[in-house]
Scaffold this motif. Sequence first.
Motif, short mmCIF file in Angstrom:
data_model
loop_
_atom_site.label_atom_id
_atom_site.label_comp_id
_atom_site.label_asym_id
_atom_site.label_seq_id
_atom_site.Cartn_x
_atom_site.Cartn_y
_atom_site.Cartn_z
N THR A 1 0.79 -1.23 0.00
CA THR A 1 0.00 0.00 0.00
C THR A 1 0.83 1.28 0.00
OG1 THR A 1 -0.23 -0.46 2.32
CG2 THR A 1 -2.19 -0.79 0.96
N ASN A 2 1.71 1.42 1.00
CA ASN A 2 2.44 2.67 1.11
C ASN A 2 3.77 2.65 0.37
OD1 ASN A 2 0.52 3.88 2.76
ND2 ASN A 2 1.29 2.74 4.52
N ARG A 3 3.90 1.71 -0.50
CA ARG A 3 5.16 1.54 -1.19
C ARG A 3 5.43 2.74 -2.10
NH1 ARG A 3 7.16 -4.07 -3.38
NH2 ARG A 3 8.92 -3.42 -4.65
N THR A 4 6.60 3.34 -1.94
CA THR A 4 6.94 4.48 -2.78
C THR A 4 7.57 4.00 -4.07
OG1 THR A 4 9.07 4.64 -1.67
CG2 THR A 4 7.31 6.03 -0.82
N LYS A 5 7.52 4.86 -5.06
CA LYS A 5 8.08 4.52 -6.36
C LYS A 5 9.61 4.54 -6.25
CE LYS A 5 7.31 6.42 -11.04
NZ LYS A 5 8.04 5.39 -11.69
N VAL A 6 10.23 3.64 -7.00
CA VAL A 6 11.70 3.64 -7.01
C VAL A 6 12.17 4.86 -7.79
CG1 VAL A 6 13.77 2.38 -7.72
CG2 VAL A 6 11.74 1.12 -6.95
N PRO A 7 12.98 5.73 -7.19
CA PRO A 7 13.43 6.93 -7.91
C PRO A 7 14.17 6.53 -9.19
CG PRO A 7 14.08 7.01 -5.58
CD PRO A 7 13.54 5.64 -5.84
N TRP B 1 10.32 -5.51 0.85
CA TRP B 1 9.89 -4.12 1.10
C TRP B 1 9.14 -3.98 2.42
CZ3 TRP B 1 10.25 0.87 -0.08
CH2 TRP B 1 9.24 1.71 0.38
N GLN C 1 10.94 -1.15 4.16
CA GLN C 1 10.20 0.09 3.89
C GLN C 1 11.08 1.19 3.29
OE1 GLN C 1 6.69 0.70 4.98
NE2 GLN C 1 6.63 -1.52 5.17
N ARG C 2 12.12 0.79 2.58
CA ARG C 2 12.89 1.83 1.91
C ARG C 2 13.64 1.23 0.71
NH1 ARG C 2 18.40 2.00 4.35
NH2 ARG C 2 18.36 0.34 5.89
N HIS C 3 14.02 2.11 -0.18
CA HIS C 3 14.74 1.67 -1.37
C HIS C 3 16.22 1.91 -1.15
CE1 HIS C 3 10.92 1.27 -3.31
NE2 HIS C 3 10.66 2.56 -3.27
#
Length: 252
Positions: free
Chosen positions: A3-9, A42, A46-48
């Motif tokens: 759900t809260n997964r951010t896009k990989v820059p 993930w 919770q981070r890339h």
Amino acid sequence: MATNRTKVPRPLARQLFVEAGHRCAIPTCRAAPLEIAHIVPWHRVQRHDFHNMVVLCPNCHTRFDRGDIDRQAMFRYKELLRLSDPNRVAPEDPSPRAGLIRAYRLFQSEITGWHKSISDLILAVGYSSHGFPTGNLQGCRRAASVARVATDKLGELGDEGVGEAADYVFDWYRNWADDVFDLKLSVFSGSGRDDYEDWENERFMAFVVLHEEVCVALDLDPTELDFFEAERDDQELPKVSLGTRGLWETDE
Ligand SMILES: [Zn+2]
């Protein structure tokens, strides 16, 4: 779950694709198209983080998620990408994880060497009525200082928990060596057998605690990293197994 997964820059994604030459990171596959995978999942990190990410083809990605390829193997594939990079300069940015694993293995190997030299010293004393043979004594001191360096290195690359646990193992051996130098060998006689077992248990637990601390620092389950079993090739001292990785196996 995602759900809260951010896009990989994008720059990070590019770095990952370039690292693998725009092919699946598994050397025997090298298929495309590609997906970006987190090695430690993930939902746990919770981070890339570049060191925890790798590009895989959908097939290998599925096999990895299913557990056909385990996490330790995936970190190894990731490391191989770095090692096989023809443009690699001196490893100015070595993966901290790989560094910690190497330091852990080095620590184990130096401690084993020290263990052996203390055992040799005990055996040499047993065969001699003239005290410690100088060569053995020097070898033992040398092994102790090398083990000290490896202990410090491991503490430096790990966190505080790793450092304390490594120191504890080191201290166990230092106490053993001190006892040998003082000729307090009663623990090795038949009458001291119970003490001896307690002492061995303490050593065993020291290794277990260290292993767990290293795994926490690496965010691995204890079964995902090979546990240390000290080798003892002399016949004079009782053989005590340091146990197996079965310790941590659960049937969840
Ligand atoms: Zn693949």
